[in-house]
Design an enzyme around this catalytic site. Sequence first.
Site, PDB file in Angstrom:
ATOM      1  N   GLY A 197      -0.506  -0.699 -10.074  1.00 46.93           N
ATOM      2  CA  GLY A 197      -0.487  -2.144  -9.918  1.00 46.93           C
ATOM      3  C   GLY A 197       0.546  -2.894 -10.716  1.00 46.93           C
ATOM      4  O   GLY A 197       0.600  -4.129 -10.663  1.00 46.93           O
ATOM      5  N   GLU A 212      -1.699   5.277 -11.892  1.00 45.79           N
ATOM      6  CA  GLU A 212      -1.405   5.594 -10.496  1.00 45.79           C
ATOM      7  C   GLU A 212      -0.408   4.609  -9.891  1.00 45.79           C
ATOM      8  O   GLU A 212      -0.719   3.926  -8.913  1.00 45.79           O
ATOM      9  CB  GLU A 212      -2.728   5.485  -9.739  1.00 45.79           C
ATOM     10  N   PRO A 213       0.767   4.487 -10.473  1.00 44.94           N
ATOM     11  CA  PRO A 213       1.718   3.503  -9.947  1.00 44.94           C
ATOM     12  C   PRO A 213       2.388   3.956  -8.651  1.00 44.94           C
ATOM     13  O   PRO A 213       2.667   5.138  -8.466  1.00 44.94           O
ATOM     14  CB  PRO A 213       2.762   3.404 -11.067  1.00 44.94           C
ATOM     15  N   CYS A 240      10.037 -10.557  18.889  1.00 45.17           N
ATOM     16  CA  CYS A 240       9.658 -11.740  19.662  1.00 45.17           C
ATOM     17  C   CYS A 240       8.464 -12.440  19.036  1.00 45.17           C
ATOM     18  O   CYS A 240       7.350 -12.407  19.584  1.00 45.17           O
ATOM     19  CB  CYS A 240       9.363 -11.335  21.091  1.00 45.17           C
ATOM     20  N   TYR A 295       6.448  -0.084   0.092  1.00 41.89           N
ATOM     21  CA  TYR A 295       5.692  -0.773   1.146  1.00 41.89           C
ATOM     22  C   TYR A 295       6.601  -1.380   2.218  1.00 41.89           C
ATOM     23  O   TYR A 295       6.309  -2.440   2.754  1.00 41.89           O
ATOM     24  CB  TYR A 295       4.753  -1.828   0.542  1.00 41.89           C
TER      25      TYR A 295
HETATM   26  N1  LLP Z   1      -4.061   3.292  -6.582  1.00 44.43           N
HETATM   27  C1  LLP Z   1      -4.821   2.745  -5.643  1.00 44.43           C
HETATM   28  C2  LLP Z   1      -6.208   3.180  -5.478  1.00 44.43           C
HETATM   29  C3  LLP Z   1      -4.303   1.746  -4.809  1.00 44.43           C
HETATM   30  O1  LLP Z   1      -5.067   1.190  -3.880  1.00 44.43           O
HETATM   31  C4  LLP Z   1      -2.952   1.337  -4.976  1.00 44.43           C
HETATM   32  C5  LLP Z   1      -2.365   0.311  -4.094  1.00 44.43           C
HETATM   33  C6  LLP Z   1      -2.190   1.963  -5.964  1.00 44.43           C
HETATM   34  C7  LLP Z   1      -2.783   2.930  -6.762  1.00 44.43           C
HETATM   35  C8  LLP Z   1      -0.748   1.630  -6.198  1.00 44.43           C
HETATM   36  O2  LLP Z   1      -0.551   0.317  -6.572  1.00 44.43           O
HETATM   37  P1  LLP Z   1       0.934  -0.179  -6.928  1.00 44.43           P
HETATM   38  O3  LLP Z   1       1.345   0.475  -8.230  1.00 44.43           O
HETATM   39  O4  LLP Z   1       1.803   0.248  -5.825  1.00 44.43           O
HETATM   40  O5  LLP Z   1       0.831  -1.640  -7.066  1.00 44.43           O
HETATM   41  N2  LLP Z   1       1.024  -3.307   0.965  1.00 44.43           N
HETATM   42  C9  LLP Z   1       0.899  -4.132  -0.216  1.00 44.43           C
HETATM   43  C10 LLP Z   1       0.413  -3.342  -1.411  1.00 44.43           C
HETATM   44  C11 LLP Z   1      -0.897  -2.652  -1.206  1.00 44.43           C
HETATM   45  C12 LLP Z   1      -1.339  -1.869  -2.400  1.00 44.43           C
HETATM   46  C13 LLP Z   1      -2.517  -1.036  -2.084  1.00 44.43           C
HETATM   47  N3  LLP Z   1      -2.984  -0.195  -3.118  1.00 44.43           N
HETATM   48  C14 LLP Z   1       2.251  -4.799  -0.476  1.00 44.43           C
HETATM   49  O6  LLP Z   1       3.184  -4.573   0.286  1.00 44.43           O
HETATM   50  O7  LLP Z   1       2.394  -5.576  -1.406  1.00 44.43           O
END
Ligand code: LLP
Length: 434
Positions: free
Chosen positions: A251, A293-294, A364, A393
């Site tokens: 996150g 878990e990044p 479109c 993403y």
């Molecule tokens: N772990 C779990 C359980 C998660 O659900 C996520 C992201 C992560 C780790 C990784 O989080 P990050 O480090 O990438 O922030 N599609 C959206 C983001 C959805 C994130 C979902 N879960 C966007 O484009 O902003």
Amino acid sequence: MIHLISPCLEVNEQGHLAISGCDTVELAAKYGTPLYVMSEDEVRRVCESYVSSFAKFYQGNGCPIYASKAFSCKEICRIVSSEGLDVEVVSGGELYTALQAGVSPAHIHFQGNNKSYNELVYAVEHGVGDIVVDSLQELQLVEKVAQERGALVNISLRIKPGIDAHTHEFIRTGQIDSKFGIDLASGEALEAVRQSLSLEHVKLIGLHCHIGSQVFDVEPFVHAAEVMIDLYYEVKQRFGLKLDHLNLGGGFGVRYTEKDDALPYENYMEAVSAVLSRKCQDMGIDLPRIYIEPGRSIVGEAGITLYTVGTVKEIPDVRNYVSIDGGMFENPRYALYQADYTCLVANKAAMPADYIATVAGKCCESGDLIQEHVPIQRPQEGDILAVLTTGAYNYSMASNYNRNPRPACVMVSHGQSRVIIKGETYEDLVRNDL
Ligand code: LLP
């Protein structure tokens, strides 16, 4: 001059945008547009910085896990695992990708709020490191699958710690009203521990939480760590169970524009490790193994997307539509979240950005925009437009809307480029049509 966000980007002597020593105008000419470009050097730099903060703050007792939903493909799985990261998957398809990339199953963690029976069978048969169980119902399903296969399956529990991270509501996950996880406040989490211990084919080894994505504050991560170490301790006290690990999720925010004030990731690590060490000392317990878990922060700033400018439609006193040969089919994030991006004309990168553009896709839909009212260099047909921070993403959320083929992805490193994902062809689009 436009702020270039990532250390892998610069303006070269030709006045062109360059990424890891490759001229983006040449990349566009060689591979065509739209084109995803990823810097291997930047992905490796971020991986190394996470791994070294584990050495620094946890004496190496733990590791980062790459959340592959940010960008799941074989080459990225290979790169992150060669840097010592584990891989998190949330579907049979992501699991297949990681396995095909040669990631050892023991280093794969299987997440998701509604894993299917078939996905669980697949994960159990390959012996993934752990299945992160999301509900009491799923706990029973995992037990059933494990029993049918005569296996003992490592599980963790995804806990909803009741923490509200300050981010877009669609990517907030730690609060009570969330489809993810097992509730802590109501006692459901302890009930899940109790039930896990009564089951023969699962072995509870850890606790997990994830509070949201694109979070800039340190405080919610620290708070989540406190809540989770309290639960870890309570499990030990009540059930005499010493769990192997705490997975504190991902996150961490990245920079999309110069307004984003992203902290060095080490700051989160330092603050979280300080609170965990203090609490463990107070409780008289050893610090468990720690995972984070990044996803976004591993690949986000390493990626850019290149487009060719087509029609420029200037509507007096309204706005200037600058249309590109891509759109929401390969980057749906503005359409979905009104996400910010930095845009520039790559072949005019050294020139002043004194033109206000609405960058429009070719689908479109009026809402098919990449960005509204952004300053860029004055564009004309045939220019190469770059959108920055598209490594996370984008490819992973791409679709074939309007039957547009997904673009290729090129990996660059030290002035060299190679294709890591081929662009789809029209033939690919009808491959499954009968
Ligand atoms: N772990 C779990 C359980 C998660 O659900 C996520 C992201 C992560 C780790 C990784 O989080 P990050 O480090 O990438 O922030 N599609 C959206 C983001 C959805 C994130 C979902 N879960 C966007 O484009 O902003």
